[in-house]
Write an enzyme that holds these catalytic residues in place. Structure first.
Site, PDB file in Angstrom:
ATOM      1  N   HIS A  29      -3.920  -5.656  -6.111  1.00 60.53           N
ATOM      2  CA  HIS A  29      -5.265  -6.226  -6.228  1.00 60.53           C
ATOM      3  C   HIS A  29      -5.857  -5.955  -7.612  1.00 60.53           C
ATOM      4  CE1 HIS A  29      -6.149  -7.830  -2.272  1.00 60.53           C
ATOM      5  NE2 HIS A  29      -5.716  -6.733  -1.681  1.00 60.53           N
ATOM      6  N   HIS A  75       0.319  -2.482  -2.330  1.00 60.78           N
ATOM      7  CA  HIS A  75      -0.559  -3.604  -1.970  1.00 60.78           C
ATOM      8  C   HIS A  75      -1.904  -3.479  -2.698  1.00 60.78           C
ATOM      9  CE1 HIS A  75      -2.251  -6.572   1.058  1.00 60.78           C
ATOM     10  NE2 HIS A  75      -3.335  -6.062   0.507  1.00 60.78           N
ATOM     11  N   GLU A  76      -2.481  -2.266  -2.671  1.00 61.47           N
ATOM     12  CA  GLU A  76      -3.798  -2.084  -3.306  1.00 61.47           C
ATOM     13  C   GLU A  76      -3.689  -2.191  -4.819  1.00 61.47           C
ATOM     14  OE1 GLU A  76      -6.180  -2.386  -1.435  1.00 61.47           O
ATOM     15  OE2 GLU A  76      -5.110  -1.966   0.428  1.00 61.47           O
ATOM     16  N   CYS A 104      -4.106  -8.760   4.791  1.00 60.52           N
ATOM     17  CA  CYS A 104      -5.062  -8.438   3.730  1.00 60.52           C
ATOM     18  C   CYS A 104      -6.442  -8.890   4.163  1.00 60.52           C
ATOM     19  CB  CYS A 104      -4.651  -9.138   2.439  1.00 60.52           C
ATOM     20  SG  CYS A 104      -5.764  -8.804   1.061  1.00 60.52           S
TER      21      CYS A 104
HETATM   22 NI    NI Z   1      -5.333  -6.695   0.391  1.00 56.18          NI
END
Ligand code: NI
Length: 177
Positions: free
Chosen positions: A146, A142-143, A100
């Protein structure tokens, strides 16, 4: 536009929930997307979420061209995804390495849904609706994390597979998101 500083783990802004975008096709939104693309490209990332540059909106960018250095990393289309919703397709999970841009220098193995459907909008308000698997599905998860204040180390289960990139992968590290 501009390359922005990426917030690093420990900054409380990375732990907040992002707000939905209320209006599409605005100057501010296009400027944000341009900054995110510039920043992601400058850092050779596979993806970036708006909270990583300190903007608490549900906007992510991602995309991976086929790279001979990473023959296993399938290409992922260049995408701007706004106000996303994710629906896992089945219960199958897959483990793989992640990095990341907000956690530089480290990699860890993270379980993710192998297949999912994602829905959302592009910057003009056009609907995006895709069913994907593998690396593409991993990047989206993953995004999306966030946008709900989750960083990938918070999903690591086996900390014997979490460490410094240059030690784990002296030759070709997995991409950072
Ligand atoms: Ni990330």
């Amino acid at each position: 536009m501009a390359i922005k500083a990426v917030l690093r783990m420990g900054d409380p802004r990375l732990l907040e929930r992002a707000h939905p975008v209320a209006q599409f096709d605005t100057r501010d939104l296009h400027a944000l997307v341009a900054d995110m693309r510039d920043t992601m490209q400058a850092l050779s990332g596979a993806g970036l979420a708006a909270p990583q540059i300190g903007v608490g909106l549900q906007v992510v960018v991602f995309g991976v061209e086929h790279n001979p250095r990473y023959p296993d990393a399938e290409a992922v289309p260049d995408t701007v995804l706004i106000n996303p919703a994710l629906t896992p397709l089945g219960n199958e999970m897959e483990e793989d390495w992640e990095g990341c841009l907000s956690v530089p220098g480290l990699r860890g193995v993270v379980p993710r849904y192998a297949r999912l459907r994602y829905q959302g909008y592009d910057p003009f308000g056009n609907v995006i609706d895709r069913s994907v698997s593998g690396f593409h599905a991993r990047v989206v998860q993953h995004e999306y994390d966030h946008l709900i204040g989750v960083l990938y180390p918070m999903r690591v289960r086996d900390f014997s597979r979490f460490g410094y990139t240059e030690v784990l992968f002296p030759d070709s590290p997995p991409l950072e998101e």
